[in-house]
Each structure stands twice: as C-alpha cells, then as structure tokens.
Scaffold this motif. Structure first.
Motif, mmCIF file in Angstrom:
data_model
loop_
_atom_site.group_PDB
_atom_site.id
_atom_site.type_symbol
_atom_site.label_atom_id
_atom_site.label_comp_id
_atom_site.label_asym_id
_atom_site.label_seq_id
_atom_site.Cartn_x
_atom_site.Cartn_y
_atom_site.Cartn_z
ATOM 1 N N SER A 30 -6.997 -1.456 -2.770
ATOM 2 C CA SER A 30 -6.984 -2.734 -3.493
ATOM 3 C C SER A 30 -7.023 -2.532 -4.997
ATOM 4 O O SER A 30 -6.524 -3.367 -5.757
ATOM 5 C CB SER A 30 -8.174 -3.592 -3.056
ATOM 6 N N ASP A 86 -10.130 1.139 1.733
ATOM 7 C CA ASP A 86 -9.577 -0.181 1.440
ATOM 8 C C ASP A 86 -9.840 -0.579 -0.004
ATOM 9 O O ASP A 86 -8.982 -1.176 -0.659
ATOM 10 C CB ASP A 86 -10.184 -1.233 2.381
ATOM 11 N N ARG A 87 -11.015 -0.256 -0.503
ATOM 12 C CA ARG A 87 -11.343 -0.606 -1.883
ATOM 13 C C ARG A 87 -10.477 0.164 -2.870
ATOM 14 O O ARG A 87 -10.034 -0.374 -3.895
ATOM 15 C CB ARG A 87 -12.827 -0.371 -2.146
ATOM 16 N N ARG A 114 0.836 -1.206 0.000
ATOM 17 C CA ARG A 114 0.000 0.000 0.000
ATOM 18 C C ARG A 114 0.870 1.255 0.000
ATOM 19 O O ARG A 114 0.698 2.180 0.796
ATOM 20 C CB ARG A 114 -0.971 -0.009 1.180
#
Length: 393
Positions: free
Chosen positions: A282, A278-279, A204
């Motif tokens: 990802s 988070d989406r 990330r």
C-alpha cells in the motif's frame, strides 16, 4: 489510490500546478480550503478556538478573524501549538474523509503549503515541489496580490527554504519560465510517472530495475534512500526494527545499477508474510513474486531466506530486502557495505569486477554476481577487516 503531496513556497506557482493536474484528471484536496472549512462559523473547531483565545478572534459576522488570531499566535510558540492542537487533527480527519471518497483508481493530490514544515512527506507515495527563484516570487506577489516587498519577504522567510523542500522532493518542477512551459512539465509528469505509478500501485506490480548497464555514481542516492526509508518507516512503524541503505548505491563514489537497495530488519519472517507485506504494498513497495534467498557465505551452508519487495514507482526502482534481524544475511549486507566504504582498493576492485560481469552478460547486471567466487573471497577479507577494526552492525 496514488497519494501525491504538492508543495511550494508562497508565490512559486503551486496553484497553477494544482489546477493543471486537475485538468489532467487528478482529485485535488486543498489543505488551505480544508483548514478554513474546519473552523467555519458553527463548527466545533471555531468554538474551541474561541474558548482558547476569547471572542476577540471572531469578527462581527461570527467568522474567524484570521488577522486577529495571527497577531495572538505569531510570536507566541505556546499559543501557536495550542492552535495547532485544535486545527491539525480536524484537518487530518477531513482530509482522510475526502481521500476515502475518491475512486479506487484516483490520483489524489494534496496541495499542502506547509507539507515540509509539518513533516508530512512520508505519508505520500510521491512529493512534488514547485521551485521558483525568490526574485520571481517577489515580483509575482507584488503583481498578483499587491503585497509589499517587506511583507512578501517576511512570508517567504517564515516558510521552509528551497533546500529543505528539495530534501523531501521526489519531483522538482522549476517555474521560472512561462505558464506553457510549466504546463508541459506537469503533463509529462502526469503521463510518464503519475499514471503508470497509480496503475502499478493498484495492480501491486513491481517496476523491474534496468540491469543492462552501470550508472555513474550519483551523489543523490543517499537522499533518495532517505525518502524511501521514511515512507517505509511510516508504513511499518515499530515492526521495522531497523532500516538500512545497502548495496552499491550505499557506497559513495561507486558506479552501480540505478536501483536503491534497502534492508528492513524484522523480528520474524512469518510477520513479513502477513499484514506487513500488505502495508508495504500500500505504501508503494509490492512483494516480488516467488521465493527469495541469499547465497550463504562461505558457500556450502544453508541458504539465507528473505522476502523481496520492489517499487511501483516507474522512475525509482527499488530492491527492498526483508531479512530477519541479526541473521547472517542481514549482517553480511551491512558488513560488505561498510568494508567497501572503508577500503578504496577493494572498492576499485569491485567496480572492475562488476564492469567485467556486465560486459560479459549485460542482462544479468548486479543480480548475476551473487554466486561468483569473488564474493566468497570478499567475505573473508571483510570478516578479517571486521575483526581488526572491531566492526559490528
């Protein structure tokens, strides 16, 4: 894991690229192979096809007779859609199973001949297109598959053309030369982009923009934005109330840092701190650490809070501004963009202003301009223009 979509027209050499990526360490999922697997003898997929189109589409050995089925659906749109409704969900489900079985640090390459036609590009972190001149493809199809020219031309015409493929391509590999040249291009892509992209995605980690210089205006910036926006929309769905291209790269003809600024409007910044973040991560857009806000216009008012994300792709820096829909910061980003688009004099003045700032403090780049009084003056000019023209976001 990093998901890469690989496509190209028949005879382009896409399979050679896939094979080389596997040699480098990629996990390959072949859509054609999966499509055959889900309708193999004894499967529910084949049983449903027979129920829909009769046993005339099955050969003497009980396998699907693809030629017979093709004759039924090729010229019948309703029949083709009926077939797709049977096969596509099964292909997607099996692809998801194979992807989930790969290692967490895998680079998963989906070889999908009809990636463009089916609209799958936004589902991947990166799309690689193999492009080859039609004349070369015709020669290869005759030499390697024994295909007659008329049949080869029909197959090529039935697929998306090069322009449609380029529109979704993050990477175009030209395959008009030798196999060695193609392998060299694939190896470079693997080393310089795919491997670091996977590592950044897993960690990330955001790729910082290069703030040391302004790039010349690039006519492809809007197309690059469109690909990014499609991925963001796919990741966020209805939680993204609106997605816009903002900043200097959204103004045609304006030199800028080679970084795409994207604005996402949300109903609540609290939402942006939960699953939405988070989406985005990802999908290849991790959160930039720290607290972020915009300086208000005019100065002296409370700061405009936002969330900032970037890109994990080492070759495509992004600033993704998540702002509350209809907020002052959201409106200002759109107002300044549209005013500069409409006013060539202010566009030229802004470019001179930016060049002076970069010359004076090259490490700051565009990011060092926000507190400069020029922006307060531009805000007043833009508001006057908006009132005169009836502009609204």
């Amino acid at each position: 894991m990093l998901r890469v979509g690989l496509t190209g027209g028949i005879g382009s050499g896409k399979s050679a690229v896939a094979a080389r990526l596997v040699e480098r360490g990629a996990v390959l999922i072949d859509a054609d192979r999966v499509a055959r697997e889900v309708v193999a003898p004894g499967t529910e997929g084949l049983a449903e096809i027979v129920a829909a189109f009769s046993d005339a589409v099955v050969d003497a050995d009980g396998a699907l007779d693809r030629a017979a089925l093709g004759a039924v659906v090729f010229a019948d749109e309703t029949a083709r859609r009926r077939l797709e409704a049977i096969t596509h969900p099964r292909v997607r489900a099996r692809t998801a199973e194979l992807t989930a079985a790969a290692a967490p640090d895998a680079i998963v390459v989906n070889d999908v001949p009809l990636l463009v036609e089916v609209g799958l590009a936004p589902t991947y972190h990166l799309v690689v297109v193999v492009q080859t001149a039609v004349s070369t493809r015709l020669e290869r199809l005759a030499r390697d598959r024994g295909m007659g020219r008329a049949e080869a031309e029909r197959r090529i015409a039935a697929q998306a053309d090069d322009a449609r493929r380029r529109a979704v391509a993050d990477v175009v590999l030209t395959n008009d030369g030798s196999l060695t040249a193609l392998h060299d291009a694939v190896d470079l892509l693997w080393k310089q982009r795919l491997v670091p992209y996977e590592d950044n995605l897993r960690q990330r980690r955001v790729v910082p923009p290069d703030a040391t210089e302004l790039a010349g205006a690039d006519a492809s910036w809007p197309e690059q934005y469109a690909r990014l926006a499609a991925r963001i929309q796919h990741a966020l769905g209805s939680d993204a109330l609106r997605i816009d291209h903002i900043g200097s790269t959204a103004v045609p003809g304006l030199a800028a840092q080679n970084v795409i600024d994207v604005q996402v409007a949300v109903a609540s910044l609290a939402d942006a701190d939960g699953p939405l973040a988070d989406r985005l991560a990802s999908a290849g857009f991790p959160r930039v650490p720290g607290q972020w806000w915009d300086d208000p216009r005019p100065a002296g008012r409370g700061r405009w809070e936002k969330r900032l994300h970037g890109s994990a792709d080492p070759a495509r820096p992004v600033r993704l501004h998540v702002r509350l829909a209809d907020s002052p910061g959201w409106r200002y980003a759109l107002l300044m963009r549209d005013h500069l688009r409409a006013d060539p004099d202010q566009r030229a003045a802004y470019l001179l202003f930016k060049r002076d700032l970069v010359d004076a403090a090259p490490e700051a780049g565009d990011s060092g301009t926000a507190r400069n009084p020029w922006f307060d003056e531009e805000y007043l000019r833009a508001e006057q223009w908006a009132e005169q023209t009836g502009w609204h976001p």
